[in-house]
Design a protein around this motif. Sequence first.
Motif, mmCIF file in Angstrom:
data_model
loop_
_atom_site.group_PDB
_atom_site.id
_atom_site.type_symbol
_atom_site.label_atom_id
_atom_site.label_comp_id
_atom_site.label_asym_id
_atom_site.label_seq_id
_atom_site.Cartn_x
_atom_site.Cartn_y
_atom_site.Cartn_z
ATOM 1 N N ASN A 99 3.475 57.252 33.331
ATOM 2 C CA ASN A 99 2.186 57.923 33.513
ATOM 3 C C ASN A 99 1.032 56.978 33.213
ATOM 4 O OD1 ASN A 99 3.340 60.420 34.198
ATOM 5 N ND2 ASN A 99 3.499 61.043 32.047
ATOM 6 N N ILE A 100 1.209 56.142 32.194
ATOM 7 C CA ILE A 100 0.179 55.154 31.860
ATOM 8 C C ILE A 100 0.076 54.112 32.970
ATOM 9 C CG2 ILE A 100 -0.396 53.284 30.260
ATOM 10 C CD1 ILE A 100 0.746 55.018 28.010
ATOM 11 N N VAL A 101 1.213 53.657 33.470
ATOM 12 C CA VAL A 101 1.205 52.662 34.549
ATOM 13 C C VAL A 101 0.466 53.195 35.772
ATOM 14 C CG1 VAL A 101 2.644 51.398 36.185
ATOM 15 C CG2 VAL A 101 3.289 51.486 33.778
ATOM 16 N N ARG A 102 0.758 54.435 36.134
ATOM 17 C CA ARG A 102 0.085 55.013 37.304
ATOM 18 C C ARG A 102 -1.427 55.067 37.096
ATOM 19 N NH1 ARG A 102 4.843 58.149 37.740
ATOM 20 N NH2 ARG A 102 4.044 59.711 36.282
ATOM 21 N N TYR A 103 -1.847 55.490 35.915
ATOM 22 C CA TYR A 103 -3.284 55.574 35.649
ATOM 23 C C TYR A 103 -3.937 54.199 35.709
ATOM 24 C CZ TYR A 103 -7.649 56.107 33.095
ATOM 25 O OH TYR A 103 -8.972 56.068 32.726
ATOM 26 N N VAL A 104 -3.314 53.210 35.092
ATOM 27 C CA VAL A 104 -3.876 51.861 35.081
ATOM 28 C C VAL A 104 -4.003 51.323 36.500
ATOM 29 C CG1 VAL A 104 -3.374 49.470 34.433
ATOM 30 C CG2 VAL A 104 -3.171 51.296 32.728
ATOM 31 N N LYS A 105 -2.967 51.484 37.299
ATOM 32 C CA LYS A 105 -2.993 50.948 38.667
ATOM 33 C C LYS A 105 -3.966 51.716 39.556
ATOM 34 C CE LYS A 105 1.585 48.803 38.667
ATOM 35 N NZ LYS A 105 2.932 48.745 39.297
ATOM 36 N N GLU A 106 -3.951 53.041 39.450
ATOM 37 C CA GLU A 106 -4.849 53.840 40.294
ATOM 38 C C GLU A 106 -6.309 53.617 39.924
ATOM 39 O OE1 GLU A 106 -3.472 57.824 39.832
ATOM 40 O OE2 GLU A 106 -1.629 57.474 40.989
ATOM 41 N N SER A 107 -6.575 53.262 38.672
ATOM 42 C CA SER A 107 -7.946 53.016 38.217
ATOM 43 C C SER A 107 -8.369 51.577 38.412
ATOM 44 C CB SER A 107 -8.078 53.399 36.733
ATOM 45 O OG SER A 107 -7.732 54.752 36.523
ATOM 46 N N GLY A 108 -7.452 50.739 38.896
ATOM 47 C CA GLY A 108 -7.781 49.333 39.122
ATOM 48 C C GLY A 108 -8.031 48.566 37.843
ATOM 49 N N LEU A 109 -7.301 48.914 36.778
ATOM 50 C CA LEU A 109 -7.515 48.294 35.475
ATOM 51 C C LEU A 109 -6.583 47.109 35.250
ATOM 52 C CD1 LEU A 109 -7.853 51.527 33.290
ATOM 53 C CD2 LEU A 109 -9.692 50.146 34.302
ATOM 54 N N GLN A 110 -7.001 46.237 34.365
ATOM 55 C CA GLN A 110 -6.210 45.076 33.957
ATOM 56 C C GLN A 110 -5.978 45.164 32.455
ATOM 57 O OE1 GLN A 110 -8.066 41.314 34.813
ATOM 58 N NE2 GLN A 110 -6.731 40.189 33.404
ATOM 59 N N VAL A 111 -4.718 45.176 32.037
ATOM 60 C CA VAL A 111 -4.391 45.342 30.626
ATOM 61 C C VAL A 111 -4.519 44.010 29.894
ATOM 62 C CG1 VAL A 111 -2.596 45.977 28.960
ATOM 63 C CG2 VAL A 111 -2.845 47.277 31.087
ATOM 64 N N GLU A 112 -5.345 43.995 28.864
ATOM 65 C CA GLU A 112 -5.484 42.811 28.014
ATOM 66 C C GLU A 112 -4.700 42.965 26.716
ATOM 67 O OE1 GLU A 112 -9.593 40.592 29.142
ATOM 68 O OE2 GLU A 112 -9.683 42.005 27.470
ATOM 69 N N TRP A 113 -4.648 44.180 26.188
ATOM 70 C CA TRP A 113 -4.002 44.408 24.897
ATOM 71 C C TRP A 113 -3.116 45.651 24.957
ATOM 72 C CZ3 TRP A 113 -4.450 40.944 21.022
ATOM 73 C CH2 TRP A 113 -5.555 40.088 21.010
ATOM 74 N N ILE A 114 -2.002 45.586 24.242
ATOM 75 C CA ILE A 114 -1.187 46.764 23.938
ATOM 76 C C ILE A 114 -1.150 46.825 22.421
ATOM 77 C CG2 ILE A 114 1.046 47.907 24.195
ATOM 78 C CD1 ILE A 114 1.450 46.176 26.743
#
Length: 287
Positions: A51-66
């Motif tokens: 669910n997090i992956v889908r949100y990140v990709k659909e929002s066009g986000l780039q993950v810098e930190w977990i």
Amino acid sequence: MNLIVRPFFDRATYTLSYVTHAEGDSRCAIIDPVLDYDSAAGRVSTDSAQNIVRYVKESGLQVEWILETHAHADHLSAAQWLKRELGGKVAIGEHIREVQSAFGRIFDLGTEFAVDGSQFDHLFRDGETFHIGTTPAQVMYTPGHTPACVSYVVADAVFIGDTLFMPDYGAARADFPGGDATELYRSIRRILSLPPQTRFFVCHDYLPNGRELRYESTVAEQRRENVLCHDGVSEQGFVQQRKDRDAKLGAPALMLPSLQVNIRGGKLPEAADNGVRYLKIPLNQIS
């Protein structure tokens, strides 16, 4: 600055994970992600993390930190799986070494298990600053629930882990190895000294009395209404209440599998010679 905070609720463990970023900035952080675990079958899955992956990709986000607020005892971390899927650096407070040392002995992980925090990409010091995109963030060391707990101050928001829950539920337990009710009280007072309008985002909501999910409060609300530590509750009074409550609590259902994974930074144990990964269940070691 308008900070966007997107919650994800895992009802099986009552855990809240978050994705946060500044409006107009595609760089983001993921906080306290959940790896699903079926204890009856000994099976892990990634439905919550997907669910997090889908949100990140659909929002066009780039993950810098977990970001991990601590080594959780009630759910497995999906940090490593998300790192493989989305990138980013996995980070936690530097006092994770103390938790690794304590539970490395309990699980008899041997000398091959490093207790130096090297399973994580970064270990934060108290007061350390970093950035999520262009947004400054700061680490606050907030021990008591565990020796390694930290809170992340991002703009007007603080991701407080298990230090506090919503006001009608109180605060975290402090009876795990290395936990300390006095330290917890002092950590609570530290975050409650932030400006009244500061937003708190909790790591769990247990839906007390059947109410709907809540995950956001403010310093002012917590100081006014928290059932365990509102203004006027003394350190001695809090510590006694916390100890009385903790004495009636059993161990979290997923404590043993969770900690074996989470002190490894979300990595599953290495496979045995037969290709199967195993988790250990130490007998009579957890009260």
